[in-house]
Design a protein around this motif. Structure first.
Motif, PDB file in Angstrom:
ATOM      1  N   MET A 139      42.570  47.418  36.119  1.00 59.91           N
ATOM      2  CA  MET A 139      42.858  48.057  34.835  1.00 59.91           C
ATOM      3  C   MET A 139      41.548  48.261  34.092  1.00 59.91           C
ATOM      4  SD  MET A 139      44.682  48.883  32.110  1.00 59.91           S
ATOM      5  CE  MET A 139      44.495  48.840  30.336  1.00 59.91           C
ATOM      6  N   THR A 140      41.339  49.469  33.560  1.00 54.62           N
ATOM      7  CA  THR A 140      40.155  49.760  32.768  1.00 54.62           C
ATOM      8  C   THR A 140      40.573  50.289  31.408  1.00 54.62           C
ATOM      9  OG1 THR A 140      38.939  50.360  34.765  1.00 54.62           O
ATOM     10  CG2 THR A 140      38.008  51.098  32.678  1.00 54.62           C
ATOM     11  N   TYR A 141      39.926  49.773  30.365  1.00 53.37           N
ATOM     12  CA  TYR A 141      40.102  50.274  28.999  1.00 53.37           C
ATOM     13  C   TYR A 141      38.747  50.790  28.548  1.00 53.37           C
ATOM     14  CZ  TYR A 141      41.162  50.456  24.033  1.00 53.37           C
ATOM     15  OH  TYR A 141      41.360  50.888  22.750  1.00 53.37           O
ATOM     16  N   ASP A 142      38.686  52.069  28.140  1.00 51.46           N
ATOM     17  CA  ASP A 142      37.430  52.663  27.708  1.00 51.46           C
ATOM     18  C   ASP A 142      37.690  53.589  26.528  1.00 51.46           C
ATOM     19  OD1 ASP A 142      34.884  53.692  27.477  1.00 51.46           O
ATOM     20  OD2 ASP A 142      34.888  54.703  29.415  1.00 51.46           O
ATOM     21  N   ASN A 143      37.380  53.083  25.332  1.00 43.77           N
ATOM     22  CA  ASN A 143      37.551  53.886  24.109  1.00 43.77           C
ATOM     23  C   ASN A 143      38.930  54.524  24.015  1.00 43.77           C
ATOM     24  OD1 ASN A 143      34.958  53.397  23.040  1.00 43.77           O
ATOM     25  ND2 ASN A 143      34.105  54.908  24.440  1.00 43.77           N
ATOM     26  N   VAL A 144      39.954  53.761  24.075  1.00 39.88           N
ATOM     27  CA  VAL A 144      41.381  54.069  23.988  1.00 39.88           C
ATOM     28  C   VAL A 144      41.968  54.680  25.263  1.00 39.88           C
ATOM     29  CG1 VAL A 144      41.299  54.326  21.467  1.00 39.88           C
ATOM     30  CG2 VAL A 144      41.392  56.367  22.878  1.00 39.88           C
ATOM     31  N   ASP A 145      41.144  55.056  26.229  1.00 41.93           N
ATOM     32  CA  ASP A 145      41.672  55.553  27.504  1.00 41.93           C
ATOM     33  C   ASP A 145      41.963  54.373  28.418  1.00 41.93           C
ATOM     34  OD1 ASP A 145      41.540  58.283  26.897  1.00 41.93           O
ATOM     35  OD2 ASP A 145      39.411  58.342  27.406  1.00 41.93           O
ATOM     36  N   ARG A 146      43.169  54.355  28.963  1.00 39.35           N
ATOM     37  CA  ARG A 146      43.583  53.287  29.863  1.00 39.35           C
ATOM     38  C   ARG A 146      43.808  53.855  31.250  1.00 39.35           C
ATOM     39  NH1 ARG A 146      45.608  54.919  25.547  1.00 39.35           N
ATOM     40  NH2 ARG A 146      47.786  54.786  26.047  1.00 39.35           N
ATOM     41  N   THR A 147      43.317  53.130  32.268  1.00 35.17           N
ATOM     42  CA  THR A 147      43.479  53.550  33.653  1.00 35.17           C
ATOM     43  C   THR A 147      43.906  52.349  34.479  1.00 35.17           C
ATOM     44  OG1 THR A 147      41.697  55.153  33.389  1.00 35.17           O
ATOM     45  CG2 THR A 147      42.343  54.622  35.631  1.00 35.17           C
ATOM     46  N   LEU A 148      44.916  52.544  35.318  1.00 35.16           N
ATOM     47  CA  LEU A 148      45.381  51.498  36.219  1.00 35.16           C
ATOM     48  C   LEU A 148      45.301  52.032  37.645  1.00 35.16           C
ATOM     49  CD1 LEU A 148      46.700  48.729  36.751  1.00 35.16           C
ATOM     50  CD2 LEU A 148      48.923  49.872  36.469  1.00 35.16           C
ATOM     51  N   VAL A 149      44.476  51.394  38.462  1.00 28.82           N
ATOM     52  CA  VAL A 149      44.348  51.750  39.872  1.00 28.82           C
ATOM     53  C   VAL A 149      45.161  50.737  40.670  1.00 28.82           C
ATOM     54  CG1 VAL A 149      42.777  52.059  41.813  1.00 28.82           C
ATOM     55  CG2 VAL A 149      42.050  52.713  39.509  1.00 28.82           C
ATOM     56  N   GLN A 150      46.099  51.218  41.460  1.00 22.32           N
ATOM     57  CA  GLN A 150      46.942  50.372  42.300  1.00 22.32           C
ATOM     58  C   GLN A 150      46.637  50.701  43.757  1.00 22.32           C
ATOM     59  OE1 GLN A 150      50.523  51.777  40.277  1.00 22.32           O
ATOM     60  NE2 GLN A 150      50.846  49.697  39.535  1.00 22.32           N
ATOM     61  N   CYS A 151      46.167  49.697  44.481  1.00 20.55           N
ATOM     62  CA  CYS A 151      45.720  49.903  45.861  1.00 20.55           C
ATOM     63  C   CYS A 151      46.830  49.558  46.849  1.00 20.55           C
ATOM     64  CB  CYS A 151      44.494  49.051  46.136  1.00 20.55           C
ATOM     65  SG  CYS A 151      43.151  49.387  44.970  1.00 20.55           S
ATOM     66  N   ALA A 152      46.875  50.301  47.934  1.00 20.47           N
ATOM     67  CA  ALA A 152      47.933  50.128  48.935  1.00 20.47           C
ATOM     68  C   ALA A 152      47.706  48.910  49.824  1.00 20.47           C
ATOM     69  CB  ALA A 152      48.041  51.380  49.799  1.00 20.47           C
ATOM     70  N   ASP A 153      46.452  48.539  50.037  1.00 23.33           N
ATOM     71  CA  ASP A 153      46.165  47.405  50.923  1.00 23.33           C
ATOM     72  C   ASP A 153      44.819  46.782  50.556  1.00 23.33           C
ATOM     73  OD1 ASP A 153      44.109  48.998  52.131  1.00 23.33           O
ATOM     74  OD2 ASP A 153      45.571  49.813  53.547  1.00 23.33           O
ATOM     75  N   GLU A 154      44.488  45.705  51.246  1.00 19.33           N
ATOM     76  CA  GLU A 154      43.268  44.959  50.957  1.00 19.33           C
ATOM     77  C   GLU A 154      42.013  45.814  51.146  1.00 19.33           C
ATOM     78  OE1 GLU A 154      40.866  41.913  49.714  1.00 19.33           O
ATOM     79  OE2 GLU A 154      43.061  41.887  49.689  1.00 19.33           O
ATOM     80  N   ASP A 155      41.978  46.643  52.178  1.00 20.44           N
ATOM     81  CA  ASP A 155      40.807  47.491  52.412  1.00 20.44           C
ATOM     82  C   ASP A 155      40.596  48.473  51.264  1.00 20.44           C
ATOM     83  OD1 ASP A 155      40.233  46.256  54.831  1.00 20.44           O
ATOM     84  OD2 ASP A 155      41.326  47.748  56.012  1.00 20.44           O
ATOM     85  N   ALA A 156      41.669  49.055  50.778  1.00 18.82           N
ATOM     86  CA  ALA A 156      41.583  49.985  49.663  1.00 18.82           C
ATOM     87  C   ALA A 156      41.115  49.262  48.400  1.00 18.82           C
ATOM     88  CB  ALA A 156      42.930  50.658  49.425  1.00 18.82           C
ATOM     89  N   PHE A 157      41.608  48.047  48.205  1.00 14.80           N
ATOM     90  CA  PHE A 157      41.215  47.239  47.055  1.00 14.80           C
ATOM     91  C   PHE A 157      39.724  46.897  47.134  1.00 14.80           C
ATOM     92  CE2 PHE A 157      41.168  42.984  44.894  1.00 14.80           C
ATOM     93  CZ  PHE A 157      41.437  43.440  43.621  1.00 14.80           C
ATOM     94  N   GLN A 158      39.270  46.506  48.315  1.00 16.08           N
ATOM     95  CA  GLN A 158      37.852  46.194  48.483  1.00 16.08           C
ATOM     96  C   GLN A 158      36.987  47.428  48.218  1.00 16.08           C
ATOM     97  OE1 GLN A 158      36.443  43.229  48.786  1.00 16.08           O
ATOM     98  NE2 GLN A 158      38.471  42.312  48.693  1.00 16.08           N
ATOM     99  N   ALA A 159      37.471  48.599  48.593  1.00 18.57           N
ATOM    100  CA  ALA A 159      36.733  49.833  48.320  1.00 18.57           C
ATOM    101  C   ALA A 159      36.609  50.063  46.815  1.00 18.57           C
ATOM    102  CB  ALA A 159      37.417  51.026  48.993  1.00 18.57           C
ATOM    103  N   GLU A 160      37.675  49.785  46.075  1.00 17.63           N
ATOM    104  CA  GLU A 160      37.619  49.917  44.612  1.00 17.63           C
ATOM    105  C   GLU A 160      36.642  48.918  44.012  1.00 17.63           C
ATOM    106  OE1 GLU A 160      38.862  52.239  42.631  1.00 17.63           O
ATOM    107  OE2 GLU A 160      39.986  53.194  44.243  1.00 17.63           O
ATOM    108  N   LEU A 161      36.682  47.677  44.490  1.00 18.70           N
ATOM    109  CA  LEU A 161      35.756  46.661  43.981  1.00 18.70           C
ATOM    110  C   LEU A 161      34.312  47.044  44.297  1.00 18.70           C
ATOM    111  CD1 LEU A 161      37.630  43.345  44.819  1.00 18.70           C
ATOM    112  CD2 LEU A 161      37.396  44.459  42.588  1.00 18.70           C
TER     113      LEU A 161
END
Length: 126
Positions: free
Chosen positions: A79-101
């Motif tokens: 979850m990211t909050y940036d000057n009132v903009d909110r974004t939620l990234v939901q990853c399908a699996d561990e590899d996708a999550f690691q790519a986001e990190l």
């Protein structure tokens, strides 16, 4: 770091997620609020609501009342909050999550060591 998404929310409250360039589901603004069941506030308000639910802050040099990033390892979500903009990234699996990190680390720097000690089996839900 950009997710370049457009949220498609309908009047009944349902929202279609977009996909970012890493193939992960991304919700923004009102769609994020619908997932969490609360509306708006500053980054500190989101922190107070997310941390008790198993989320952990991803510390950056930019953290303040108008910016914050939180990660839920058990839910593979960011979850990211940036000057009132909110974004939620939901990853399908561990590899996708690691790519986001990895993308977070490349853009904001690596998280402090305590971040690596998060319990990946946390049972709290988004």
């Amino acid at each position: 770091m950009t997710n370049e998404v457009i949220s498609d929310c309908k009047t009944d409250g349902s929202c279609n997620a977009a996909l970012n360039d890493r193939g992960n589901s991304v919700l923004s603004n009102e769609a994020v609020d619908a997932v969490f069941g609360f509306i708006r506030g500053c980054a500190d308000a989101y922190a107070r609501r997310l941390l008790p639910r198993g989320w952990q802050a991803y510390k950056t040099l930019h953290d303040n009342s108008q910016f914050g990033i939180w990660v839920h390892v058990g839910e593979l979500a960011i979850m990211t909050y940036d000057n009132v903009d909110r974004t939620l990234v939901q990853c399908a699996d561990e590899d996708a999550f690691q790519a986001e990190l990895q993308t977070l680390a490349e853009f904001f720097g690596y998280a402090p060591l305590d971040f690596s000690e998060i319990n990946p089996l946390a049972s709290a839900t988004v």
